[in-house]
Scaffold this active site. Structure first.
Site, mmCIF file in Angstrom:
data_model
loop_
_atom_site.group_PDB
_atom_site.id
_atom_site.type_symbol
_atom_site.label_atom_id
_atom_site.label_comp_id
_atom_site.label_asym_id
_atom_site.label_seq_id
_atom_site.Cartn_x
_atom_site.Cartn_y
_atom_site.Cartn_z
ATOM 1 N N CYS A 196 12.456 12.224 7.219
ATOM 2 C CA CYS A 196 12.402 11.833 8.623
ATOM 3 C C CYS A 196 13.723 12.137 9.314
ATOM 4 C CB CYS A 196 12.038 10.363 8.755
ATOM 5 S SG CYS A 196 12.863 9.288 7.582
ATOM 6 N N LYS A 237 0.845 -1.188 0.000
ATOM 7 C CA LYS A 237 0.000 0.000 0.000
ATOM 8 C C LYS A 237 0.890 1.251 0.000
ATOM 9 C CE LYS A 237 -2.490 3.266 2.631
ATOM 10 N NZ LYS A 237 -2.114 4.208 1.592
ATOM 11 N N GLU A 281 9.662 2.479 10.805
ATOM 12 C CA GLU A 281 10.432 3.714 11.000
ATOM 13 C C GLU A 281 9.422 4.849 10.954
ATOM 14 O OE1 GLU A 281 11.706 7.188 10.283
ATOM 15 O OE2 GLU A 281 12.193 6.360 8.312
#
Length: 543
Positions: A327, A212, A293
């Site tokens: 991130c 997805k 993560e």
């Protein structure tokens, strides 16, 4: 079947092309950008080796040019999700039985296709769909993803070679089996390489996958799927289903044959996934592997002995490349009072030179943030910095969504080291600095460690080796990737295995042997050549 012990070619990191004026790659990329911009694609899901056009048609638009329609794609529902699960389970046994060298060859071919034939297509899709500059797309969609395919094969082969010792009269063996069921891969918008790695790392180890992708990165995901298909990936091994998490998640996460989740995204979503799996733990065939993560509040910490030019450049590159939507992006800065004026002067001067706009203009350093929701979040943090008397906007602070979702690179100073701007993940081009007294180094290092719930990346700048060693000790658990005199972004596969702990995830280090091990279920085998034929042991004999 070949009767040989075959090892894949040794991996090397893919060279980064420059796209400098006059270069061949620049011309080819510009041509691909023009083609994609003028010819909207149309595509559906990719399930069981076939495109499946079902569900509502959704337009894919460029974040930096909202009027530009890049594609029309189909949004899936429960039927498509179930079909993807069924396809993954149907393909599971044949894929698990395929020899490792055959599986490896598929992904090595995919790496070569991406490095060559599809390089500019993947880069252009990433630039237009995710508003990345040419350089940011090159290091992500091309180089890092090529590296993931080549190095993951290499690490998988190393795992296969790991064998136990054997005593005389026996042969002990260890095989790395795939997990028992299917793996759900949920991928983010910000890195095409992560989107390409999360479903393929488990597949290399023999697992089948439901993938997805983020709703805002389906164009580059579709390109990846075409590469894998051309590389010879068998039907049903990886099944791409596009749809909201509220539809895909429940069906997959509650399925009794869920074997694992490979995730990159928000902390809240990951915690909900973990909670859902916990609530359904008794219904699974086995205990699902959960690898995730989930972001960070990444820091740059400057010591009084640091080079102010290097710190300023790290703030600008680490905080504002790809609009701070990494991130690992620098989001908070700790600077000593003695050095802050020089750092600030150089940082502000560089920020003023940053071009923000359409990424097809190669002079721009930044594009747009990904969508309206991200834009609103970033604007709210900037407005907080403007209105709070304990903060001061030092550079930037402007924004506009008239043509695209543009947020100017913004630098804020906060007098409260635990201010929201210093502790909450923003995921945008907003960097907040706290200036500390030079004689409070130890206290400030502890503040850095304790202020944020995250522990992904961090950087320490200084020439004083004793200070470096002290920072490494105090901040040992504050970052899974720690940089000395370098920005906290730009981990390279095979060189800096990436991942963090605390609220940043499970620290299973993407692009390393550690991550590949998570997608295997080892089986120990013992063969005895001449087995005993009597139950009695020597100690039982008469005197």
């Amino acid at each position: 079947m070949l009767d040989a012990m075959m090892l894949p070619p040794p991996p090397t990191n893919e060279p980064v092309l420059s796209y400098s004026p006059g270069s061949k790659e620049r011309d080819l990329l510009k041509a691909e950008l023009a083609r994609m911009s003028s010819t909207p694609a149309e595509f559906g899901h990719f399930i069981g080796g076939r495109e499946r056009r079902a569900g509502k048609v959704v337009e894919v638009r460029a974040p930096h040019k909202r009027s530009l329609v890049l594609a029309r794609r189909f949004q899936g529902g429960a039927e498509e999700v179930q079909a993807a699960i069924d396809a993954a389970l149907a393909a599971k046994n044949d894929w698990a039985r395929m020899p490792f060298q055959a599986r490896a060859a598929i992904f090595l071919k995919a790496a070569d296709l991406l490095a060559g034939k599809y390089r500019h297509t993947a880069n252009a899709a990433t630039m237009l769909g995710q508003s990345k500059t040419a350089f940011q797309a090159e290091i992500d969609a091309a180089c890092e993803l090529v590296d993931f395919y080549r190095f993951n094969v290499h690490f998988a082969a190393k795992l296969m070679q790991e064998q136990p010792i054997s005593s005389p009269g026996m042969w002990n063996m260890l095989e790395q089996r795939p997990l028992d069921g299917f793996v759900l891969a949920i991928t983010p918008f910000n890195f095409t390489s992560i989107a390409g790695n999360l479903p393929t790392a488990p597949a290399i180890m023999g697992n089948t996958v439901v993938w997805k992708p983020a709703e805002t990165a389906v164009l580059s995901a579709w390109v990846i799927m075409q590469i894998l298909h051309e590389a010879g990936l068998p039907d049903g091994v990886i099944n791409l289903v596009m749809g909201p998490g509220s539809v895909v998640g429940p069906l997959c996460l509650r399925h009794p044959e869920l074997a694992g989740v490979h995730f990159t995204g928000s902390t809240a979503v990951f915690q909900n996934i973990w909670k859902t799996i916990g609530e359904n733990i008794s219904s699974y065939r086995g205990y699902p592997r959960i690898v995730g993560e989930t972001g960070g509040k990444d820091f740059i910490f400057a010591h009084a002995s640091a080079d102010p030019d290097a710190v300023a450049t790290a703030i600008v590159r680490g905080g504002y490349e790809f609009q701070g939507q990494k991130c690992s992006a620098a989001s908070r800065v700790y600077a000593p009072k003695s050095l802050w004026p020089k750092i600030l002067e150089r940082a502000v001067a560089q920020i003023k030179e940053i071009g923000v706009g359409d990424i097809t203009d190669f002079r721009n350093f930044m594009g747009a943030v990904i969508d309206a929701n991200a834009y609103r979040d970033h604007v709210s943090y900037i407005e907080l910095g403007k209105k709070d008397p304990s903060c001061k906007v030092l550079a930037g602070g402007d924004y506009s969504d008239k043509e695209g979702f543009f947020v100017q690179p913004t630098l804020i100073q906060a007098t409260d080291p635990k201010h929201r701007l210093m502790s909450e993940e923003i995921f945008g081009p907003v960097v907040t600095a706290f200036v500390y007294d030079d004689d409070k180094l130890e206290e400030t290092l502890k503040l850095c460690d304790e202020t944020s719930p995250y522990a992904l990346t961090g950087a320490f700048f200084g020439r004083d080796r004793a200070a470096i060693e002290r920072a490494m000790s105090v901040l040992r658990f504050a970052a899974g990737n720690f940089y000395i005199n370098d920005k906290p972004t730009g981990a390279v596969v095979g060189q800096q295995p990436f991942g963090g702990a605390r609220a940043s995830g499970t620290n299973d280090k993407a692009g390393s042997l550690l991550n590949m091990l998570r997608w295997a279920s080892p089986r120990a085998i013992k063969e005895t050549f001449v087995p005993p034929t009597d139950f009695r042991y020597p100690f039982m004999a008469d005197k």
